[in-house]
Design an enzyme around this catalytic site. Structure first.
Site, PDB file in Angstrom:
ATOM      1  N   LYS A 120      15.011  54.641  56.438  1.00 54.77           N
ATOM      2  CA  LYS A 120      15.259  55.464  55.964  1.00 54.77           C
ATOM      3  C   LYS A 120      13.894  55.002  54.531  1.00 54.77           C
ATOM      4  O   LYS A 120      13.555  53.614  55.001  1.00 54.77           O
ATOM      5  CB  LYS A 120      16.117  55.431  54.926  1.00 54.77           C
ATOM      6  CG  LYS A 120      17.985  56.092  55.878  1.00 54.77           C
ATOM      7  CD  LYS A 120      18.419  56.709  54.667  1.00 54.77           C
ATOM      8  CE  LYS A 120      19.435  56.499  54.902  1.00 54.77           C
ATOM      9  NZ  LYS A 120      20.965  57.206  54.215  1.00 54.77           N
ATOM     10  N   HIS A 174      12.584  53.260  44.930  1.00 58.12           N
ATOM     11  CA  HIS A 174      12.642  51.622  45.015  1.00 58.12           C
ATOM     12  C   HIS A 174      10.949  50.708  44.871  1.00 58.12           C
ATOM     13  O   HIS A 174      11.156  49.730  44.411  1.00 58.12           O
ATOM     14  CB  HIS A 174      12.522  51.670  47.177  1.00 58.12           C
ATOM     15  CG  HIS A 174      13.551  52.193  47.845  1.00 58.12           C
ATOM     16  ND1 HIS A 174      13.941  53.311  48.578  1.00 58.12           N
ATOM     17  CD2 HIS A 174      15.055  52.119  47.054  1.00 58.12           C
ATOM     18  CE1 HIS A 174      14.838  53.594  48.921  1.00 58.12           C
ATOM     19  NE2 HIS A 174      15.766  52.854  48.197  1.00 58.12           N
ATOM     20  N   HIS A 191      11.193  54.812  48.659  1.00 57.88           N
ATOM     21  CA  HIS A 191      11.250  56.058  47.999  1.00 57.88           C
ATOM     22  C   HIS A 191      10.239  55.233  46.961  1.00 57.88           C
ATOM     23  O   HIS A 191      10.261  54.601  46.574  1.00 57.88           O
ATOM     24  CB  HIS A 191      11.350  56.781  48.156  1.00 57.88           C
ATOM     25  CG  HIS A 191      12.987  56.610  47.378  1.00 57.88           C
ATOM     26  ND1 HIS A 191      13.132  56.027  46.214  1.00 57.88           N
ATOM     27  CD2 HIS A 191      14.268  56.323  48.379  1.00 57.88           C
ATOM     28  CE1 HIS A 191      14.228  55.846  46.220  1.00 57.88           C
ATOM     29  NE2 HIS A 191      14.975  56.478  46.847  1.00 57.88           N
TER      30      HIS A 191
HETATM   31  N1  ARG Z   1      20.026  50.305  48.863  1.00 60.87           N
HETATM   32  C1  ARG Z   1      20.766  51.611  47.844  1.00 60.87           C
HETATM   33  C2  ARG Z   1      20.154  52.267  47.851  1.00 60.87           C
HETATM   34  O1  ARG Z   1      18.630  52.193  48.208  1.00 60.87           O
HETATM   35  C3  ARG Z   1      20.334  50.719  46.310  1.00 60.87           C
HETATM   36  C4  ARG Z   1      20.963  49.483  46.184  1.00 60.87           C
HETATM   37  C5  ARG Z   1      21.593  48.756  44.592  1.00 60.87           C
HETATM   38  N2  ARG Z   1      22.218  47.551  44.498  1.00 60.87           N
HETATM   39  C6  ARG Z   1      23.200  47.595  44.647  1.00 60.87           C
HETATM   40  N3  ARG Z   1      24.197  46.645  44.991  1.00 60.87           N
HETATM   41  N4  ARG Z   1      23.831  48.977  45.060  1.00 60.87           N
HETATM   42  O2  ARG Z   1      20.306  53.394  46.769  1.00 60.87           O
END
Ligand code: ARG
Length: 578
Positions: A138, A144, A141
């Site tokens: 994905k 991130h 963005h």
């Molecule tokens: N991969 C998730 C996203 O892009 C963020 C993860 C955040 N960390 C967690 N432990 N949930 O939205």
């Protein structure tokens, strides 16, 4: 003797008069921020911090302030005591101030401010900080990007003040998207493109597969089938998934390197498929797991209200995002036993983390109280000239190419050995300073023009100031110690302002370490850059008699050293030429 010692000296006097232990007073004595209306005094003490001010009328506070001030005495350190509204101002002996601040900066080097008494007695903690956490296939963005630079800043700061920090990346590396990706790749993927440009190719495949699945039921079925095989750990599906994961991480690492960011551990949602079952079992044993009419497994959250709950398992038995987070948190605690766990994501996940911490507490994990979510706001309008940003690299490339263009059109630009590297560092500084200027939780509108102004409150200006100060050192030599510097040479108002500003650095670090907001440091560095620029203009080194020249060089060197320290904490690599 610098900030801490001056504060202690003032606290000792106040403690005698107020009959309170000096330690309680230390944190109420602050170096006065430098403002346009130049202040003579260096420290202030707010009388309301020791009186129950809410019960007193204003005139009484003022009376108490006067009375208290009258009982204090000047000595060889404090040369003047005056009062302002509700506060007492202290002026330090001018020469002693200049000498001690410079000495402290030279002596402590990269630890200036951190060795302050404000941080003494701080217990050394183990901190696990999870940040960045992109989703494979994905788009990476802006959220991130923010998580990456904010998490990196918090990790840098915590480490600098003496904690043991583990930096963790928790990849979105599991879920239905891999069904689509797997099927998609088998249909229209290309080995060559995967090698050449893995992140981009995976997103392309994913987007195409998504579209195909919407139009064609059989593709959708195939995707579900692929994911089922993956969950059953069938060899072929698993090895394809493993490759997607490996090539993605390789690319991420390369990208993070450009940002100056690294991780101690790459974890991910995929690690926790099995452990999710254990979590569900534990929830069940503790009688926390309930079923809805549709068969969804839920946990009620009494803290949030009678009817609120969080779903933890679908009716087909598959786990959810929060289930994996429960398993991951418990596992992290078991393996590393951190004192604090910090999660950095955008604020759309506030409720997710509240639920996560609440369920952990319900399960009897007291340590859930030591978990903390650091949420940040959204950025609107981050685009490149080509259009929408899909990959982090697009933003970084755009930033450095714009800086390169601007550098080429400026007359003062120096001949650089590596202009691209300089442009990248300036570009990144611009992005970071812009991003850290406000409260993390605020949203902001992105604009390249504003970010890249060379004179405004930007990372470009901070880098430029650092480079200019550095070139002074190259031209006139680096000072290695300041014991022989004549502080009488540093009494011009611009020099004093700069010294007063340096005096405050420990308080700024302390503030950021308390609320984890980088803006205190950013605003401090911007002000430092402005003060240094003014001082540089009116306090020439060239043409001054040696004694004066040397005193000024050491002042500029001290300013540059702190500028560099602060920039590094923020995740910026200072440049030496521009
Ligand atoms: N991969 C998730 C996203 O892009 C963020 C993860 C955040 N960390 C967690 N432990 N949930 O939205």
């Amino acid at each position: 003797m610098a900030a801490s010692c001056f504060r202690r000296r003032i606290a000792a006097q106040l403690s005698n008069v107020l009959e309170m232990p000096p330690d309680n007073l230390m944190k109420s004595i602050h170096a006065i921020p430098v403002s346009k209306k130049r202040q003579a005094a260096d420290f202030q003490f707010f009388v309301s911090s020791v009186l129950d001010a809410s019960k007193l009328p204003k005139s009484d506070i003022q009376l108490q302030t006067q009375r208290l001030a009258e009982q204090l005495k000047c000595d060889n350190v404090v040369s003047e005591i005056s009062t302002g509204e509700g506060r007492i101002n202290f002026t330090i002996n001018r020469e002693l101030l200049a000498k001690s601040v410079l000495q402290q900066v030279f002596q402590d080097g990269s630890e200036y401010g951190i060795k302050s008494e404000l941080f003494s007695g701080l217990p050394r903690r183990k901190i696990l900080i999870e940040f960045s956490s992109p989703n494979i296939a994905k788009k990476f963005h802006v959220g991130h990007l923010r998580s990456t630079i904010i998490g990196n800043f918090i990790a840098n700061l915590k480490e600098a003040i003496g904690h043991h920090v583990t930096r963790m990346n928790y990849l979105g590396d599991w879920g239905m998207q891999f069904g689509l990706l797997g099927t998609g790749f088998q249909q229209f993927g290309s080995e060559e493109k995967l090698k050449l440009n893995p992140l981009q190719h995976l997103v392309e495949v994913y987007v195409e597969a998504n579209k195909a699945a919407e139009e064609d039921e059989t593709i959708k079925k195939m995707a579900q089938d692929f994911f089922r095989k993956l969950e059953a750990h069938e060899e072929e599906a698993l090895s394809l998934w493993q490759r997607f994961r490996d090539v993605s991480i390789e690319e991420y690492v390369r990208m993070y390197k450009r940002l100056g960011v690294y991780f101690d551990e790459y974890s991910g949602e995929s690690f926790y498929q099995e452990k999710c079952q254990e979590v569900l079992k534990m929830l069940d044993t503790k009688d926390l797991l309930k079923k809805t009419k549709e068969g969804t497994g839920i946990v009620y959250l009494p803290e949030k209200g009678d009817q609120s709950y969080s779903a933890v398992v679908r009716n087909d038995g598959t786990s959810l995002y929060i289930t994996r987070d429960l398993a991951a948190a418990i596992d992290r605690m078991d393996r590393c036993y951190p004192d604090t766990m910090i999660y950095v994501t955008d604020k759309s996940q506030i409720s997710h983390f509240q639920q996560l911490f609440q369920i952990l507490k319900l399960m009897g994990h007291k340590w859930a109280e030591r978990c903390r979510h650091v949420p940040f706001g959204r950025v609107q309008g981050m685009k490149t000239r080509k259009g929408e940003v899909v990959f982090l690299e697009d933003v970084l490339d755009e930033a450095s190419s714009m800086v390169l263009e601007r550098m080429a059109s400026t007359k003062t630009t120096k001949e650089l050995v590596n202009p691209l590297e300089t442009a990248q560092r300036v570009g990144l500084a611009a992005l970071i300073i812009q991003d850290f200027k406000g409260l993390l939780s605020s949203d902001y509108q992105f604009s390249w023009d504003r970010v890249l102004q060379s004179q405004g409150d930007t990372g470009v200006f901070v880098q430029y100031t650092h480079a200019r100060l550095h070139s002074l050192e190259e031209k006139f030599g680096k000072v290695s110690q300041v014991s022989h510097i004549n502080p009488a040479c540093l009494q011009d108002p611009q020099a004093i302002s700069l010294i007063q500003h340096l005096l405050r650095y420990d308080e700024i670090l302390y503030q950021s370490s308390q609320d984890l907001q980088p803006k205190h440091i950013v605003l401090y560095l911007l002000a430092l850059s402005r003060l240094a620029a003014v001082a540089h203009k009116v306090l020439p080194v060239k043409g001054s008699v040696p004694e004066l020249a040397e005193a000024r060089i050491s002042l500029f060197q001290a300013a540059r050293s702190i500028l560099a320290n602060g920039m590094k904490l923020l995740g910026i690599t200072p440049i030496t030429k521009m």
